[in-house]
Design a protein around this motif. Structure first.
Motif, PDB file in Angstrom:
ATOM      1  N   GLN A   5      15.594 -54.402 -38.996  1.00 55.88           N
ATOM      2  CA  GLN A   5      16.117 -55.485 -39.815  1.00 55.88           C
ATOM      3  C   GLN A   5      17.143 -54.957 -40.801  1.00 55.88           C
ATOM      4  OE1 GLN A   5      12.653 -57.837 -40.354  1.00 55.88           O
ATOM      5  NE2 GLN A   5      13.782 -59.440 -41.372  1.00 55.88           N
ATOM      6  N   THR A   6      16.879 -53.744 -41.317  1.00 57.20           N
ATOM      7  CA  THR A   6      17.821 -53.112 -42.234  1.00 57.20           C
ATOM      8  C   THR A   6      19.175 -52.935 -41.552  1.00 57.20           C
ATOM      9  OG1 THR A   6      15.957 -51.887 -43.123  1.00 57.20           O
ATOM     10  CG2 THR A   6      18.141 -51.163 -43.791  1.00 57.20           C
ATOM     11  N   LEU A   7      19.148 -52.415 -40.313  1.00 60.98           N
ATOM     12  CA  LEU A   7      20.382 -52.156 -39.587  1.00 60.98           C
ATOM     13  C   LEU A   7      21.096 -53.464 -39.247  1.00 60.98           C
ATOM     14  CD1 LEU A   7      19.110 -49.375 -37.199  1.00 60.98           C
ATOM     15  CD2 LEU A   7      20.645 -49.080 -39.145  1.00 60.98           C
ATOM     16  N   PHE A 490      16.806 -38.605 -30.955  1.00 63.48           N
ATOM     17  CA  PHE A 490      16.398 -39.359 -29.771  1.00 63.48           C
ATOM     18  C   PHE A 490      17.016 -40.756 -29.779  1.00 63.48           C
ATOM     19  CE2 PHE A 490      13.495 -42.293 -27.598  1.00 63.48           C
ATOM     20  CZ  PHE A 490      13.402 -41.684 -26.357  1.00 63.48           C
ATOM     21  N   ASN A 491      17.055 -41.398 -30.942  1.00 66.04           N
ATOM     22  CA  ASN A 491      17.552 -42.776 -31.022  1.00 66.04           C
ATOM     23  C   ASN A 491      19.066 -42.881 -30.876  1.00 66.04           C
ATOM     24  OD1 ASN A 491      15.115 -44.087 -31.239  1.00 66.04           O
ATOM     25  ND2 ASN A 491      15.049 -43.964 -33.464  1.00 66.04           N
ATOM     26  N   ASP A 492      19.759 -41.765 -30.957  1.00 65.89           N
ATOM     27  CA  ASP A 492      21.207 -41.770 -30.740  1.00 65.89           C
ATOM     28  C   ASP A 492      21.474 -41.915 -29.243  1.00 65.89           C
ATOM     29  OD1 ASP A 492      23.898 -41.329 -30.463  1.00 65.89           O
ATOM     30  OD2 ASP A 492      23.943 -39.455 -31.596  1.00 65.89           O
ATOM     31  N   ASN A 493      21.943 -43.090 -28.849  1.00 67.20           N
ATOM     32  CA  ASN A 493      22.151 -43.362 -27.417  1.00 67.20           C
ATOM     33  C   ASN A 493      23.162 -42.432 -26.759  1.00 67.20           C
ATOM     34  OD1 ASN A 493      20.278 -45.366 -27.574  1.00 67.20           O
ATOM     35  ND2 ASN A 493      21.688 -47.059 -27.124  1.00 67.20           N
ATOM     36  N   ASN A 494      23.969 -41.771 -27.559  1.00 68.71           N
ATOM     37  CA  ASN A 494      24.991 -40.866 -27.012  1.00 68.71           C
ATOM     38  C   ASN A 494      24.566 -39.403 -27.052  1.00 68.71           C
ATOM     39  OD1 ASN A 494      26.937 -42.949 -26.504  1.00 68.71           O
ATOM     40  ND2 ASN A 494      27.287 -43.052 -28.721  1.00 68.71           N
ATOM     41  N   SER A 495      23.351 -39.136 -27.514  1.00 70.17           N
ATOM     42  CA  SER A 495      22.916 -37.745 -27.605  1.00 70.17           C
ATOM     43  C   SER A 495      22.397 -37.258 -26.261  1.00 70.17           C
ATOM     44  CB  SER A 495      21.803 -37.607 -28.657  1.00 70.17           C
ATOM     45  OG  SER A 495      20.573 -38.075 -28.152  1.00 70.17           O
ATOM     46  N   LYS A 496      22.228 -35.940 -26.165  1.00 71.43           N
ATOM     47  CA  LYS A 496      21.700 -35.344 -24.938  1.00 71.43           C
ATOM     48  C   LYS A 496      20.178 -35.232 -24.993  1.00 71.43           C
ATOM     49  CE  LYS A 496      22.337 -30.659 -26.791  1.00 71.43           C
ATOM     50  NZ  LYS A 496      22.949 -29.332 -26.581  1.00 71.43           N
ATOM     51  N   PHE A 497      19.603 -35.730 -26.065  1.00 71.15           N
ATOM     52  CA  PHE A 497      18.146 -35.632 -26.240  1.00 71.15           C
ATOM     53  C   PHE A 497      17.492 -36.919 -25.743  1.00 71.15           C
ATOM     54  CE2 PHE A 497      20.124 -32.921 -29.447  1.00 71.15           C
ATOM     55  CZ  PHE A 497      19.496 -31.712 -29.186  1.00 71.15           C
ATOM     56  N   HIS A 514      12.933 -47.789 -30.385  1.00 69.07           N
ATOM     57  CA  HIS A 514      13.502 -48.795 -29.494  1.00 69.07           C
ATOM     58  C   HIS A 514      15.027 -48.695 -29.450  1.00 69.07           C
ATOM     59  CE1 HIS A 514      13.468 -50.386 -33.526  1.00 69.07           C
ATOM     60  NE2 HIS A 514      14.201 -51.425 -33.196  1.00 69.07           N
ATOM     61  N   ASP A 515      15.596 -49.320 -28.443  1.00 71.67           N
ATOM     62  CA  ASP A 515      17.056 -49.335 -28.248  1.00 71.67           C
ATOM     63  C   ASP A 515      17.661 -50.359 -29.197  1.00 71.67           C
ATOM     64  OD1 ASP A 515      19.622 -49.224 -27.359  1.00 71.67           O
ATOM     65  OD2 ASP A 515      19.240 -50.239 -25.448  1.00 71.67           O
ATOM     66  N   LYS A 516      18.303 -49.879 -30.239  1.00 68.61           N
ATOM     67  CA  LYS A 516      18.880 -50.769 -31.257  1.00 68.61           C
ATOM     68  C   LYS A 516      20.327 -51.155 -30.937  1.00 68.61           C
ATOM     69  CE  LYS A 516      16.245 -48.347 -34.885  1.00 68.61           C
ATOM     70  NZ  LYS A 516      15.839 -47.173 -34.092  1.00 68.61           N
ATOM     71  N   LEU A 517      20.966 -50.444 -30.007  1.00 72.51           N
ATOM     72  CA  LEU A 517      22.391 -50.653 -29.743  1.00 72.51           C
ATOM     73  C   LEU A 517      22.651 -51.303 -28.398  1.00 72.51           C
ATOM     74  CD1 LEU A 517      23.662 -47.208 -31.073  1.00 72.51           C
ATOM     75  CD2 LEU A 517      23.557 -49.388 -32.306  1.00 72.51           C
ATOM     76  N   ARG A 542       6.245 -48.954 -30.365  1.00 75.46           N
ATOM     77  CA  ARG A 542       7.266 -47.963 -30.753  1.00 75.46           C
ATOM     78  C   ARG A 542       8.605 -48.272 -30.097  1.00 75.46           C
ATOM     79  NH1 ARG A 542       5.743 -47.817 -34.700  1.00 75.46           N
ATOM     80  NH2 ARG A 542       3.824 -48.900 -34.208  1.00 75.46           N
ATOM     81  N   ILE A 543       8.573 -48.876 -28.894  1.00 70.75           N
ATOM     82  CA  ILE A 543       9.843 -49.160 -28.206  1.00 70.75           C
ATOM     83  C   ILE A 543      10.085 -50.655 -28.031  1.00 70.75           C
ATOM     84  CG2 ILE A 543       9.725 -46.969 -26.954  1.00 70.75           C
ATOM     85  CD1 ILE A 543       9.167 -48.656 -24.392  1.00 70.75           C
ATOM     86  N   TYR A 544       9.162 -51.490 -28.515  1.00 66.20           N
ATOM     87  CA  TYR A 544       9.314 -52.947 -28.370  1.00 66.20           C
ATOM     88  C   TYR A 544       9.153 -53.567 -29.748  1.00 66.20           C
ATOM     89  CZ  TYR A 544       9.097 -57.470 -25.980  1.00 66.20           C
ATOM     90  OH  TYR A 544       9.369 -58.744 -25.525  1.00 66.20           O
ATOM     91  N   ARG A 545      10.295 -53.801 -30.425  1.00 66.37           N
ATOM     92  CA  ARG A 545      10.283 -54.220 -31.820  1.00 66.37           C
ATOM     93  C   ARG A 545      11.389 -55.243 -32.076  1.00 66.37           C
ATOM     94  NH1 ARG A 545       7.217 -50.461 -34.203  1.00 66.37           N
ATOM     95  NH2 ARG A 545       7.853 -50.916 -36.343  1.00 66.37           N
ATOM     96  N   ILE A 546      11.301 -55.879 -33.221  1.00 67.40           N
ATOM     97  CA  ILE A 546      12.367 -56.793 -33.615  1.00 67.40           C
ATOM     98  C   ILE A 546      13.694 -56.034 -33.639  1.00 67.40           C
ATOM     99  CG2 ILE A 546      13.290 -58.104 -35.567  1.00 67.40           C
ATOM    100  CD1 ILE A 546      10.455 -58.958 -36.220  1.00 67.40           C
ATOM    101  N   GLY A 547      14.712 -56.621 -33.050  1.00 71.97           N
ATOM    102  CA  GLY A 547      16.017 -55.976 -32.969  1.00 71.97           C
ATOM    103  C   GLY A 547      16.248 -55.235 -31.670  1.00 71.97           C
TER     104      GLY A 547
END
Length: 851
Positions: A5-7, A490-497, A514-517, A542-547
């Motif tokens: 929600q913050t994002l 991990f949450n950076d969709n462009n990272s190698k992690f 979760h995937d925010k982007l 952890r992966i199924y949240r608002i947003g």
């Protein structure tokens, strides 16, 4: 980390700040939804509704509990309530959280609502206005008791009390003072009130009792109402007595909002605490002590009713997450040669031949295979076999989260037995000697088990890290700083992690993955058994949240061996129910069934682009359909039995269709507390419908079938032949689909034995499926002609169609017989259903059938 929600709102923060002055001009209208929406546009509609519920509750009570599911944004519900208090100049507010990281989340999220929240720095730090602290600092900080808080918010409130006995924790004692519970009023103000109620008469001081009581109750009410309390937790009560954390805020047990006087109790007469548990959970008084409910009490139903009662009163509120994106939940079978070999060895240990030859090892070997040992062994095996699946998900452009239970799970060899670890010092010396001898003989006779090569099995963390060197971790060995860094990487969709290993205890709450982007689906793999569905839902959150911006994929990894099924059954029916019932009410039972059915219907389909959908519809359907329709879904969810897949299920085994099993139990008309039996219970197609408030026993000789039976039923499961059940065991009702044998010989033997197990005390009944033919008819006529059977009657006979057992691989003609004792001499009722040649038409015919 509930910062989605913050994002989502970050881009509008500037605008919010510009409009803040107009919000300041708004007058708070307590409980007014439009007023709440105007003041809290940052919140989602359901969160605004939760704030309204809190304000409505506070008009007439002290506290409210939100059991909203993981990912629903409970933090913002709390922040919305805080902002409304703050706008009414009620600004001394304390938020208590499990960890420093959660404290920082509250501070960051508070900024979205223009709230300045300060972290208490140490156990001496205590200042007014809005502050946040951890439970550790909360109970150690003596100065907190000196502040008059307008509002206290407990995030993950189950941290206040997590023991099954209900014994008070340091945090709960501190809560009594900080939240201004009635019991802390007495010691603070008793002398002042006594003085105010004292006057002089005839030169002597005396206390006017009526005046004392009036002043006491008025000032007590002011004291209690000066501090409101919000509890937040998706699963607040692991045990019945955990509900004591709500005493004085949600319900009144010891904490009474008025002056109470001592009342003498007679022997075995309950006090207020005992009455509460008797009324709400079916406890009873025995020998002047509160004891657990007896078997005739449907405790699960009472737990669900407890939740529903306080939900309707506005004291408890819960809801599940609702987001636009979908999810899939699959139980995935990974094949393991080692797992299969261990399973064969376990089956040997439970065979009747082994029990006869190894008296002492048979008696004690189960102590090695306890739940923790079995689960650690399973996780090691699964981690090895799941590598290729992780690789396939990564090739599909996904990020994978892997949950495991143990940091160092490398158990000893399953067939290396040590007598001194299996037997206790106080047990019979003859058993110790016998066990030593049995183990030596076992080592000589079964070298293929004792020498089974497990050298390739290593700790799951090591297994994953060796194959995926970039895998990140969250567990007790990783510092707080590194945990946050790993989550961000991990949450950076462009990272190698793209792989993250999470220990359940360290990561089941308080982190967002979760995937925010958008564009990078998350896969959540669980190596452990989901025996507590509330924990599993928290993990899924952890992966199924608002947003969430893409569909989520849940995979529960299973070997589907018999020994794994036994481990699953051991916990799914005992550990989870109370926590779920008390947190979710009527939704809880469906959740347990969803996970049980998912586990039993596991598959081995490979990862694909079709995953991530269907979960919402499937779960919703399971919540809304009738019990009979659920029974049909169990039936059609089972694969058709063929020669290749039924070979290990036992001789002459043809499973009863679940809808018919449900009706057979219904026709039994069992009463609470009745002792019920199902011999030759198979996988539980009948037994799964036995009531929860009856004393249930199930007999099944097949080790393979018994492992599934244990998951499906509620009661004692015995892996033995019905023929070996001692005749001393008596039952009010017996429902059975026995093996038929040649010309119905075995079926008749089982029915005859079942009659001998009927209770002689009152009415009792046997309902059995038997062959329909001349041979069986002759056997039945001969049986009822015997002198010793003159007090039993065949009260009903139901002819079944050929399609009943078609999916089990046969079209044998069958019928149901109902045998009763102590009934009037009424004519036998015959119901002919043989005309149906379609199984769905048959199900329609019996759905509302009474006998």
């Amino acid at each position: 980390m509930e910062t989605t929600q913050t994002l989502n709102l970050a881009s509008s923060v500037g605008q919010l700040l510009l409009e803040f002055s107009s919000f300041n001009d708004l007058q708070v209208k307590e409980g007014d939804l439009v007023n709440i929406q105007d003041m809290l546009p940052e919140l989602f509609p359901k969160q605004q509704k939760d704030v309204q519920k809190a304000e409505q509750r506070f008009k007439r009570g002290k506290g409210i509990l939100f059991t909203n599911g993981t990912g629903t944004g409970k933090t913002f519900v709390g922040l919305g309530i805080i902002k409304r208090f703050n706008a009414r100049n009620k600004r001394n507010i304390l938020v208590v959280v499990p960890t420093d990281k959660k404290a920082k989340d509250w501070i960051i999220d508070g900024q979205v609502l223009n709230l300045e929240i300060r972290l208490l720095e140490n156990t001496k730090d205590c200042k007014p206005r809005i502050t946040v602290t951890t439970y550790a600092n909360f109970y150690q900080n003596e100065r907190l008791s000196d502040l008059d808080f307008d509002l206290v918010v407990y995030d993950e409130c189950h941290y206040l009390l997590q023991n099954g006995s209900g014994n008070f924790t340091e945090s709960l004692w501190k809560h009594k003072h900080v939240a201004k519970l009635p019991s802390t009023f007495e010691q603070k103000y008793r002398d002042d009130i006594r003085q105010a109620a004292t006057s002089e008469k005839d030169g002597e001081n005396y206390v006017d009792n009526n005046l004392y009581k009036s002043i006491y109750n008025r000032r007590l009410a002011e004291y209690i109402n000066s501090t409101k309390v919000v509890f937040l937790s998706a699963s607040p009560f692991a045990y019945h007595k955990s509900i004591m954390l709500g005493d004085g805020c949600l319900w009144d047990i010891y904490e009474k909002p008025y002056l109470t006087e001592y009342v003498h109790r007679s022997y075995n007469e309950p006090d207020d605490y005992e009455k509460f548990f008797i009324e709400h959970f079916g406890y009873r008084m025995r020998y002047n002590k509160l004891t657990t409910p007896d078997s005739q009490v449907n405790v699960s139903l009472m737990e669900r009713n407890f939740y529903e009662k306080f939900r309707k009163e506005g004291i408890v509120s819960g809801r599940k997450i609702h987001v636009d994106k979908d999810y899939s939940r699959d139980f995935i079978i990974v094949n393991s040669e080692i797992g299969a070999r261990i399973d064969q060895g376990k089956e040997l240990l439970y065979s009747s031949d082994f029990r006869e030859r190894y008296k002492y090892l048979s008696k004690y070997h189960h102590r090695k295979f306890n739940y923790n040992y079995t689960n650690q062994l399973l996780e090691c095996i699964k981690a090895k076999e799941v590598i290729s699946r992780i690789e396939e998900h990564l090739k599909l452009g996904r990020k994978v989260v892997i949950f495991h239970n143990y940091n160092n799970s490398l158990p000893s060899h399953p067939f290396y037995f040590e007598a001194n670890k299996l037997i206790r010092s106080e047990e019979e010396s003859v058993d110790k000697i016998g066990l030593h001898e049995d183990i030596e003989r076992f080592n000589q006779e079964y070298p293929e088990l004792v020498n089974l090569d497990l050298s390739n099995l290593v700790n799951p963390r090591q297994t994953i890290k060796e194959c995926f060197p970039n895998a990140l971790e969250i567990n007790g060995t990783v510092s707080k700083k590194n945990r946050i860094q790993n989550i961000n990487l991990f949450n950076d969709n462009n990272s190698k992690f793209n792989v993250l290993l999470v220990q359940t205890k360290a990561g089941k709450e308080g982190i967002s993955l979760h995937d925010k982007l958008g564009g990078v689906n998350r896969v959540l793999m669980t190596l452990g058994l989901p025996t507590a569905p509330t924990d599993a839902i928290q993990i899924e959150g952890r992966i199924y949240r608002i947003g969430l911006m893409s569909d989520a994929i849940y995979e529960y990894i299973t070997l589907h061996t018999n020994f794994e099924r036994y481990a699953f059954a051991e916990k799914i029916a005992t550990r989870s129910r109370t926590a779920e019932n008390l947190a979710m009410g009527e939704q809880a039972r469906n959740l347990e069934l969803v996970f049980t059915e998912g586990y039993l219907n596991a598959h081995d389909e490979r990862p694909s682009n079709d995953q991530g959908t269907g979960g919402k519809d499937s779960d919703f359907q399971f919540e809304t359909i009738s019990e009979f329709d659920k029974a049909k879904s169990y039936y059609f969810g089972m694969g058709k039995r063929t020669a290749s897949n039924k070979s290990r299920e036992g001789i002459d085994y043809f499973a009863t269709p679940e809808p018919l099993g449900l009706k057979m139990v219904e026709w039994l008309n069992a009463k609470p507390g009745d002792a019920l039996l199902e011999p030759s219970a198979g996988h539980g197609a009948i037994g799964r419908f036995f009531p929860e408030n009856t004393d249930n026993t199930f007999i099944e000789p097949s080790y393979t079938l018994c492992s599934r039976l244990s998951i499906n039923v509620n009661g004692e499961v015995k892996t033995q032949r019905f023929e070996d059940l001692n005749i001393i065991n008596k039952y009010k009702g017996i429902v059975m689909n026995p093996p038929f044998g040649s010309a119905g010989k075995t079926a008749m033997e089982h029915v005859s034995k079942a009659i001998k197990h009927l209770s002689k005390n009152g009415k009792a009944k046997v309902i059995a499926i038997v062959p329909n033919g001349s041979s069986m008819e002759k056997r039945l006529n001969k049986f009822f002609a015997l002198k010793e059977n003159r007090n039993i009657k065949l009260s009903c006979e139901m002819i079944l169609p050929f399609v009943v057992f078609e999916r089990s691989g046969t079209k044998v003609g069958t019928k149901i017989i109902v045998i009763e004792n102590q009934i009037t001499d009424l004519p036998k009722r015959t119901i002919d259903l043989s005309l149906y040649n379609d199984i769905n038409a048959f199900f329609d015919a019996i759905e509302n059938l009474k006998i």
